[in-house]
Design a protein around this motif. Structure first.
Motif: not given
Length: 534
Positions: A400, A402, A476, A482
Motif C-alpha cells: 500500500d 501513499y 493517509k 493512495r
C-alpha cells in the motif's frame, strides 16, 4: 516546480564546473591531541534528574512521549535547556540561522552563563556563512562547539566549499545526519527534526510534518554514550581549529548577543493546550515533578563516525554485517515481521536490496504500507526521480503506497498547516507488527544507508506503536493520495486516489499538484540521476 528543478540542477552543474576550474588542495590543519570528555549520569542532585528518577517505575524501562507538533517539540527542547543545571549535549545535522535556530543557540548560551557545560556538535555542511555567529557562541565560557567532518576552505558558501574539496569529495560528501538533545543525563529528545523554522511550523512558506520523541529512563545513558562516540571522534574538530578570527573573545560575544537579541530573534509562540495525541506541554509535567510517559524496553543505535572515511567492518577484505548500524537493525526488524510493516520516509529509494526485503516478507503474506512525499511535496526532486523507478514494483508486490499531497495537507484541520504554501513530510519511522516502533533520523535511501551517519530508537511498546499508527492514519486520510494501477495489477499506468469530504473520491492520472514543465523536467532528468549519490 519546474523552476525548483532547474534551480537544483543548475546549482549542481555549476558546482561541478566551478570545482573543475578552481579546485585546490585545501586540507585541515594539524590539531593538538584532545582529552576526551564524557556524558554525565543523571543525578537526584539536579531538578531534571530528580524528576526522571522519581518517575521511572523500573530501572530497565525507558519512558517516551511522541511529539508530532512542532510547537511542543521546540518548547520541550527550550524547557530542558532552561532547567538544565549540569550539562547539555546537543547534536544536529543542521541549525539554521533563523528565529528558531538563533533562539536555541541563545538559550544554550544562557545555560552556559549559569554554569552548565554545553557541548554542541554540528555537521559542517550547512554552516556556510555562519562562522561569526558560531564563534560568538563558542566564545562563551562553558561552551564547546565542534564540527563534524569540516570543510577546510571556502567557508563563505557551499559552492566554494565543494570547489575547494574536489579531490576530497569522497570524504566531504559523507555527513552526520544525527539529531539528539540530552539534558543533565536525565532527559532527551530524538527524532527527525533539525533546528529551523520550517521544522517547527513557524513559516508561512514550506513547513515539514515531522516526529520526535521525548526520552527518560534506562535509554538515556546509552544515548549519552552514542553522543560521546561522535564528540571524541578524530573526525570532529573544535570550530576554533577550523575557523580563524582576529576578533577578541569579548567582541565575538557582543556580536553574538546582538545577532540573537530580541530585535532579530523573538521568542517562539506558546504551545497549544494539547497536541494531536491529547498531551499537554512538557512544562506542565516538569512543573508538577512527575512525567506522564509510556514506559517500555528500548534500544538505540547510531552509525559509526568512521563512515566518514567509508570504513566498514571486514575480515580478510570481505565486508561484514554492521550489526550496530541503524539500517541493519531496521531491516532485521522488518525481516522478523509476522503480520505488517508500516514505513514513513520522506526520501524513499529502496534499491534492489530493499525490494528484496519486501519480496521476502510479502512471501510470508506480511502486509506493507509505505508513506512518502509526492513530487510536489518533496524538497528533493532529484530523489523523486530515483524513487519513481521503484513505484511499479512496490505496487506489484502488493504494498500500500501513499504520497503526501501539498493541497490536502493545507486543507486538513488536524495536520495544522493552514497559512503555509507547502506541507512536506520529514518524519522517519517504522512500525513492526503493531509492537515495535522505530523513530530516528534515517531515511530509506542510499544516502542514509552508506553516506550519512544516523541515529535510531527501537521502542518495544504496543501503545507507542498504536499512537504512531494513529498519526499515520490521519496523514493517509487527510493529507495523502493512495496509489494504484489504473487497470489493476497488470498495467503500469498509475493513478492517485483520495477520499474527500462527503464520500467523494478524486482520481488523478498525473503527478498530483504538479505542472507540465515540472513533469517534463522530471522525465528528462530521470535517466541522468546518479542514484548512488542521492
Amino acid at each position: 516546480m519546474a523552476r525548483r528543478l532547474l534551480s537544483r540542477c543548475g546549482q549542481w552543474v555549476f558546482a561541478m564546473a566551478a570545482a573543475a576550474l578552481f579546485a585546490g588542495c585545501a586540507t585541515l590543519p594539524d590539531e593538538a591531541p584532545r582529552l576526551p570528555t564524557r556524558a554525565m549520569a543523571a543525578s537526584a542532585d539536579t531538578a531534571l534528574g530528580k524528576i526522571a528518577l522519581a518517575s521511572q517505575p523500573d530501572p530497565d524501562l525507558s519512558g517516551f512521549r511522541l511529539m508530532p507538533g512542532g510547537d511542543f517539540a521546540f518548547d520541550t527542547r527550550i524547557q530542558l535547556a532552561r532547567r538544565a543545571q549540569r550539562t547539555l549535549d546537543v547534536q544536529y545535522y543542521q541549525v539554521e540561522n533563523d528565529e528558531t535556530g538563533r533562539y536555541l543557540l541563545r538559550t544554550l548560551r544562557d545555560a552556559a552563563l549559569r554554569g552548565v557545560r554545553v557541548r554542541l556538535l554540528m555537521d559542517d555542511l550547512y554552516t556556510s556563512g555562519e562562522d561569526e555567529l558560531l564563534l560568538g557562541l563558542a566564545a562563551t565560557p562553558n561552551v564547546e562547539l565542534r564540527l563534524f567532518n569540516p570543510f577546510p576552505a571556502g567557508r563563505g558558501s557551499l559552492l566554494r566549499r565543494f570547489a575547494a574539496s574536489l579531490f576530497d569529495f569522497g570524504r566531504v560528501n559523507r555527513r552526520m545526519h544525527n539529531k539528539l538533545f540530552i539534558a543533565d543525563g536525565a532527559m532527551a529528545v530524538a527524532g527527525g527534526r533539525n533546528i529551523g523554522n520550517q521544522y517547527f511550523r513557524r513559516t508561512a512558506g514550506e513547513n515539514f510534518l515531522d516526529l520526535d520523541t521525548f526520552v527518560a529512563g534506562a535509554l538515556v545513558p546509552r544515548l549519552g554514550a552514542l553522543f560521546d562516540q561522535y564528540w571524541n571522534s578524530i573526525y570532529v574538530r573544535p570550530i576554533q581549529s577550523v575557523v580563524a578570527s582576529e576578533l577578541p573573545r569579548e567582541e565575538l560575544q557582543k556580536r553574538f548577543d546582538t545577532a540573537t537579541g530580541p530585535d532579530t530573534t523573538p521568542p517562539p509562540p506558546k504551545p497549544a493546550p494539547n497536541d494531536l495525541l491529547g498531551y499537554s506541554p512538557m512544562a506542565e509535567d516538569l512543573n508538577a515533578g512527575k512525567l506522564d510517559l509510556i514506559w517500555a524496553l528500548a534500544e538505540a543505535y547510531a552509525d559509526s563516525p568512521e563512515r566518514v572515511i567509508g570504513k566498514t567492518a571486514s575480515y580478510g577484505g570481505v565486508p561484514l554485517l554492521d550489526v550496530d548500524s541503524v539500517r541493519y537493525n531496521v531491516v532485521e526488524q522488518m525481516r522478523r515481521a509476522r503480520s505488517e510493516v508500516t514505513i514513513v520516509s520522506p526520501y524513499l529509494i529502496p534499491g534492489e536490496a530493499g525490494l528484496e526485503v519486501m519480496r521476502e516478507i510479502r512471501r510470508r503474506h506480511v502486509k506493507i504500507s509505505v508513506v512518502t512525499n509526492s513530487f510536489a511535496a518533496t524538497d528533493e526532486p532529484l530523489v523523486h526521480t530515483a524513487y519513481r523507478r521503484y513505484r511499479p514494483e512496490m505496487l506489484k508486490l502488493g504494498a500500500d503506497l501513499y504520497e503526501l499531497s501539498t493541497t490536502r495537507t493545507r486543507r486538513s484541520v488536524r495536520l495544522g498547516l493552514f497559512g503555509t504554501s507547502v506541507g512536506r513530510l520529514h518524519a522517519k519511522s517504522a512500525v513492526i507488527d503493531r509492537q515495535i516502533l522505530f523513530v530516528g533520523s534515517m531515511n530509506f535511501d542510499p544516502r542514509s544507508e552508506t553516506h550519512n551517519t544516523e541515529i535510531g530508537l527501537f521502542i518495544r511498546s504496543p501503545e507507542m506503536a498504536r499512537q504512531t499508527l494513529k498519526l499515520i492514519e490521519v496523514l493517509k486520510q487527510q493529507g495523502a493520495y493512495r496509489l494504484r494501477f489504473a487497470g489493476g495489477r497488470g498495467e503500469s499506468r498509475i493513478e492517485w486516489i483520495s477520499e474527500e469530504e462527503a464520500g467523494r473520491t478524486t482520481v488523478l492520472n498525473e503527478e498530483p499538484d504538479s505542472d507540465f514543465w515540472g513533469r517534463t523536467m522530471l522525465e528528462l532528468l530521470a535517466p541522468l540521476t546518479p542514484e548512488s549519490l542521492l
